[in-house]
Motif scaffolding. Structure first.
Motif, PDB file in Angstrom:
ATOM      1  N   ILE A 136       8.883  -5.845   3.538  1.00 39.82           N
ATOM      2  CA  ILE A 136       7.690  -5.845   4.384  1.00 39.82           C
ATOM      3  C   ILE A 136       7.404  -4.395   4.727  1.00 39.82           C
ATOM      4  O   ILE A 136       8.277  -3.693   5.252  1.00 39.82           O
ATOM      5  N   TYR A 137       6.191  -3.954   4.403  1.00 40.90           N
ATOM      6  CA  TYR A 137       5.803  -2.557   4.600  1.00 40.90           C
ATOM      7  C   TYR A 137       4.474  -2.494   5.327  1.00 40.90           C
ATOM      8  O   TYR A 137       3.697  -3.449   5.311  1.00 40.90           O
ATOM      9  N   GLU A 138       4.221  -1.358   5.939  1.00 41.17           N
ATOM     10  CA  GLU A 138       2.915  -1.151   6.547  1.00 41.17           C
ATOM     11  C   GLU A 138       2.547   0.324   6.495  1.00 41.17           C
ATOM     12  O   GLU A 138       3.419   1.197   6.468  1.00 41.17           O
ATOM     13  N   ASN A 139       1.253   0.569   6.431  1.00 40.23           N
ATOM     14  CA  ASN A 139       0.739   1.929   6.455  1.00 40.23           C
ATOM     15  C   ASN A 139      -0.733   1.889   6.843  1.00 40.23           C
ATOM     16  O   ASN A 139      -1.253   0.846   7.228  1.00 40.23           O
ATOM     17  N   ARG A 140      -1.378   3.026   6.730  1.00 41.05           N
ATOM     18  CA  ARG A 140      -2.813   3.119   6.978  1.00 41.05           C
ATOM     19  C   ARG A 140      -3.525   3.181   5.634  1.00 41.05           C
ATOM     20  O   ARG A 140      -2.962   3.644   4.641  1.00 41.05           O
ATOM     21  N   VAL A 141      -4.764   2.756   5.603  1.00 42.18           N
ATOM     22  CA  VAL A 141      -5.543   2.739   4.368  1.00 42.18           C
ATOM     23  C   VAL A 141      -5.541   4.116   3.710  1.00 42.18           C
ATOM     24  O   VAL A 141      -5.325   4.235   2.503  1.00 42.18           O
ATOM     25  N   GLU A 142      -5.750   5.174   4.484  1.00 45.48           N
ATOM     26  CA  GLU A 142      -5.807   6.519   3.897  1.00 45.48           C
ATOM     27  C   GLU A 142      -4.478   6.938   3.278  1.00 45.48           C
ATOM     28  O   GLU A 142      -4.448   7.794   2.390  1.00 45.48           O
ATOM     29  N   ASP A 143      -3.356   6.346   3.723  1.00 47.85           N
ATOM     30  CA  ASP A 143      -2.044   6.667   3.144  1.00 47.85           C
ATOM     31  C   ASP A 143      -1.915   6.183   1.705  1.00 47.85           C
ATOM     32  O   ASP A 143      -1.029   6.624   0.981  1.00 47.85           O
ATOM     33  N   ASN A 144      -2.771   5.257   1.283  1.00 51.06           N
ATOM     34  CA  ASN A 144      -2.698   4.709  -0.069  1.00 51.06           C
ATOM     35  C   ASN A 144      -3.405   5.574  -1.105  1.00 51.06           C
ATOM     36  O   ASN A 144      -3.338   5.289  -2.294  1.00 51.06           O
ATOM     37  N   MET A 145      -4.086   6.626  -0.667  1.00 50.21           N
ATOM     38  CA  MET A 145      -4.704   7.572  -1.600  1.00 50.21           C
ATOM     39  C   MET A 145      -3.650   8.571  -2.044  1.00 50.21           C
ATOM     40  O   MET A 145      -3.153   9.348  -1.242  1.00 50.21           O
ATOM     41  N   ALA A 146      -3.296   8.518  -3.302  1.00 55.40           N
ATOM     42  CA  ALA A 146      -2.307   9.455  -3.843  1.00 55.40           C
ATOM     43  C   ALA A 146      -2.913  10.852  -3.911  1.00 55.40           C
ATOM     44  O   ALA A 146      -4.114  11.002  -4.120  1.00 55.40           O
ATOM     45  N   GLY A 147      -2.103  11.857  -3.740  1.00 61.84           N
ATOM     46  CA  GLY A 147      -2.567  13.242  -3.760  1.00 61.84           C
ATOM     47  C   GLY A 147      -2.661  13.819  -5.158  1.00 61.84           C
ATOM     48  O   GLY A 147      -2.224  14.946  -5.392  1.00 61.84           O
TER      49      GLY A 147
END
Length: 149
Positions: free
Chosen positions: A36-47
């Motif tokens: 089970i994981y969580e983050n923010r939408v912007e964290d899913n944009m790879a650099g």
């Protein structure tokens, strides 16, 4: 092979039960763990140097995208692919640099049966391995459900 949903940008929190914590694709799955994981939408944009497809989560059984008050949508399916990004595929494909991406106005959710591998086995020129491509020779079926929370 899936469906895109577009929500207001206020829905910026993601929680999922599936592979993670980083993005996972058919040919880049070995380092992930079920959890089970969580983050923010912007964290899913790879650099990546050039913006491109990113943020996919494989083997997802359930995922929610909510606002700060916990309101949003819950998605569930049998080991689906899932992503929540701040841009549409069109916006990502038309940017050569991150600064060319528009100001964020929404959250784009993808629920999918599958997605081909990313390739790049010999740097960035190689196509995905044949075993990671979607088999489109026959009928494809994808079922999932979603509900408000």
């Amino acid at each position: 092979f899936g469906v895109l949903f577009q929500l207001d940008a206020d829905y910026d929190r993601v929680r999922w039960f599936g592979q993670g914590p980083e993005e996972t694709y058919a040919d880049k799955l070995a380092g992930s763990k079920l959890g089970i994981y969580e983050n923010r939408v912007e964290d899913n944009m790879a650099g990546y140097l050039v913006p491109q497809e990113c943020g996919n989560k494989m083997g997802v059984y359930s995922a929610s995208v909510t606002d700060e008050r916990g309101r949003g949508l819950l998605f569930a399916g049998e080991r689906m692919n899932f992503s929540a990004l701040p841009y549409t595929p069109h916006e990502i494909d038309n940017a050569n640099h991150a600064f060319e991406l528009p100001r964020r106005h929404y959250t784009v959710i993808r629920a999918a049966s599958g997605q081909m591998g990313v390739g790049g086995d010999d740097s960035w020129g190689a196509l995905p391995q044949p075993e990671t491509l979607l088999d489109v020779r026959g009928k494809m079926v994808f079922s999932f459900y979603f509900k408000g929370i």
